[in-house]
Design a protein around this motif. Structure first.
Motif, PDB file in Angstrom:
ATOM      1  N   GLU A   1      77.197   8.671  29.378  1.00 24.18           N
ATOM      2  CA  GLU A   1      77.141   9.007  27.960  1.00 24.18           C
ATOM      3  C   GLU A   1      75.788   9.569  27.516  1.00 24.18           C
ATOM      4  OE1 GLU A   1      79.609   8.958  25.517  1.00 24.18           O
ATOM      5  OE2 GLU A   1      80.863   8.829  27.290  1.00 24.18           O
ATOM      6  N   THR A   2      74.808   9.662  28.417  1.00 26.10           N
ATOM      7  CA  THR A   2      73.521  10.228  28.021  1.00 26.10           C
ATOM      8  C   THR A   2      73.702  11.702  27.676  1.00 26.10           C
ATOM      9  OG1 THR A   2      72.931  10.768  30.305  1.00 26.10           O
ATOM     10  CG2 THR A   2      72.149   8.648  29.450  1.00 26.10           C
ATOM     11  N   PRO A   3      72.904  12.190  26.728  1.00 24.25           N
ATOM     12  CA  PRO A   3      72.996  13.614  26.383  1.00 24.25           C
ATOM     13  C   PRO A   3      72.631  14.488  27.579  1.00 24.25           C
ATOM     14  CG  PRO A   3      71.715  12.416  24.744  1.00 24.25           C
ATOM     15  CD  PRO A   3      71.953  11.484  25.901  1.00 24.25           C
ATOM     16  N   GLY A   4      73.042  15.725  27.508  1.00 26.22           N
ATOM     17  CA  GLY A   4      72.766  16.658  28.593  1.00 26.22           C
ATOM     18  C   GLY A   4      71.316  17.093  28.657  1.00 26.22           C
TER      19      GLY A   4
ATOM     20  N   ILE B   1      80.366  22.636  33.784  1.00 27.34           N
ATOM     21  CA  ILE B   1      79.781  21.622  32.912  1.00 27.34           C
ATOM     22  C   ILE B   1      80.887  20.633  32.545  1.00 27.34           C
ATOM     23  CG2 ILE B   1      80.188  22.985  30.822  1.00 27.34           C
ATOM     24  CD1 ILE B   1      77.477  21.888  29.755  1.00 27.34           C
ATOM     25  N   ASP B   2      80.539  19.354  32.513  1.00 29.24           N
ATOM     26  CA  ASP B   2      81.576  18.367  32.180  1.00 29.24           C
ATOM     27  C   ASP B   2      81.787  18.313  30.665  1.00 29.24           C
ATOM     28  OD1 ASP B   2      80.114  15.971  30.909  1.00 29.24           O
ATOM     29  OD2 ASP B   2      78.979  16.220  32.772  1.00 29.24           O
ATOM     30  N   PHE B   3      82.889  17.713  30.261  1.00 32.28           N
ATOM     31  CA  PHE B   3      83.278  17.733  28.848  1.00 32.28           C
ATOM     32  C   PHE B   3      82.249  17.079  27.945  1.00 32.28           C
ATOM     33  CE2 PHE B   3      84.901  13.709  30.339  1.00 32.28           C
ATOM     34  CZ  PHE B   3      84.669  12.849  29.275  1.00 32.28           C
ATOM     35  N   HIS B   4      81.608  16.018  28.408  1.00 27.48           N
ATOM     36  CA  HIS B   4      80.638  15.324  27.549  1.00 27.48           C
ATOM     37  C   HIS B   4      79.426  16.208  27.284  1.00 27.48           C
ATOM     38  CE1 HIS B   4      78.618  12.040  25.588  1.00 27.48           C
ATOM     39  NE2 HIS B   4      77.569  12.214  26.383  1.00 27.48           N
TER      40      HIS B   4
ATOM     41  N   TYR C   1      72.902  19.910  34.357  1.00 23.23           N
ATOM     42  CA  TYR C   1      73.119  19.563  32.958  1.00 23.23           C
ATOM     43  C   TYR C   1      73.106  18.051  32.705  1.00 23.23           C
ATOM     44  CZ  TYR C   1      74.699  24.402  32.855  1.00 23.23           C
ATOM     45  OH  TYR C   1      74.769  25.771  32.972  1.00 23.23           O
ATOM     46  N   VAL C   2      72.997  17.276  33.763  1.00 25.35           N
ATOM     47  CA  VAL C   2      73.133  15.825  33.674  1.00 25.35           C
ATOM     48  C   VAL C   2      71.815  15.138  34.054  1.00 25.35           C
ATOM     49  CG1 VAL C   2      74.412  13.827  34.579  1.00 25.35           C
ATOM     50  CG2 VAL C   2      75.566  16.019  34.313  1.00 25.35           C
ATOM     51  N   VAL C   3      71.463  14.096  33.319  1.00 26.21           N
ATOM     52  CA  VAL C   3      70.312  13.273  33.685  1.00 26.21           C
ATOM     53  C   VAL C   3      70.591  12.692  35.070  1.00 26.21           C
ATOM     54  CG1 VAL C   3      69.076  11.144  33.103  1.00 26.21           C
ATOM     55  CG2 VAL C   3      69.791  12.705  31.289  1.00 26.21           C
TER      56      VAL C   3
END
Length: 162
Positions: free
Chosen positions: A140-143, A54-57, A121-123
């Protein structure tokens, strides 16, 4: 006063996702995972693979309280049950459920180019060329919530290259 553990008793978590061509011949041959290589170099430690898919954001924005309907899970792998329990406890405190994908020998299931690595986990990225501003806005979109059952399915669906 807190007593520190000697390095031989410490739990080490590994985010290692070494690309095969950059490391030992055993990695190239698929005989060893990057986390097993870390374990070899930290002999006596208890290595647990975690946080690598999972990436940090998304790690920051997808955390949810226990029991939340949109709580995500992350895979972990390790050879020491007590060490995995410690890392699972930390993940729980950080807002994630845990899916145990097995020993370090199975940690490749959450490496790059596997179904559970980052993308769930990403759009989905918009099609076509993105301006720098649009790319940043997309990043920057939420997961996307990925529950434990889905993480389990994705890890099980992974196929080892070669």
């Amino acid at each position: 006063m807190t007593r520190s553990r000697p390095p031989s008793e410490a739990v080490q978590w590994s985010r290692a996702t070494l690309r095969q061509s950059r490391a030992a011949a055993e990695l190239d041959a698929g005989e060893l995972t990057s986390s097993a290589l870390v374990q070899r170099h930290l002999a006596g430690s208890r290595v647990v693979k975690a946080f690598n898919n999972i990436d940090f954001h998304r790690l920051l924005t997808s955390a949810r309280p226990a029991g939340a309907a949109d709580r995500s899970a992350l895979p972990i792998a390790g050879d020491d049950a007590a060490a995995k329990a410690e890392v699972a406890g930390l993940l729980g405190l950080l807002g994630y459920d845990v899916v145990d994908i097995g020993p370090l020998a199975e940690s490749w299931r959450s490496q790059p180019d596997t179904p559970v690595y980052v993308d769930p986990y990403v759009v989905p990225r918009p099609q076509g060329e993105l301006s720098q501003e649009d790319a940043y806005r997309w990043f920057e979109t939420p997961g996307v919530p990925v529950p434990a059952g889905r993480v389990r399915e994705l890890a099980a669906a992974a196929r080892r290259p070669g």
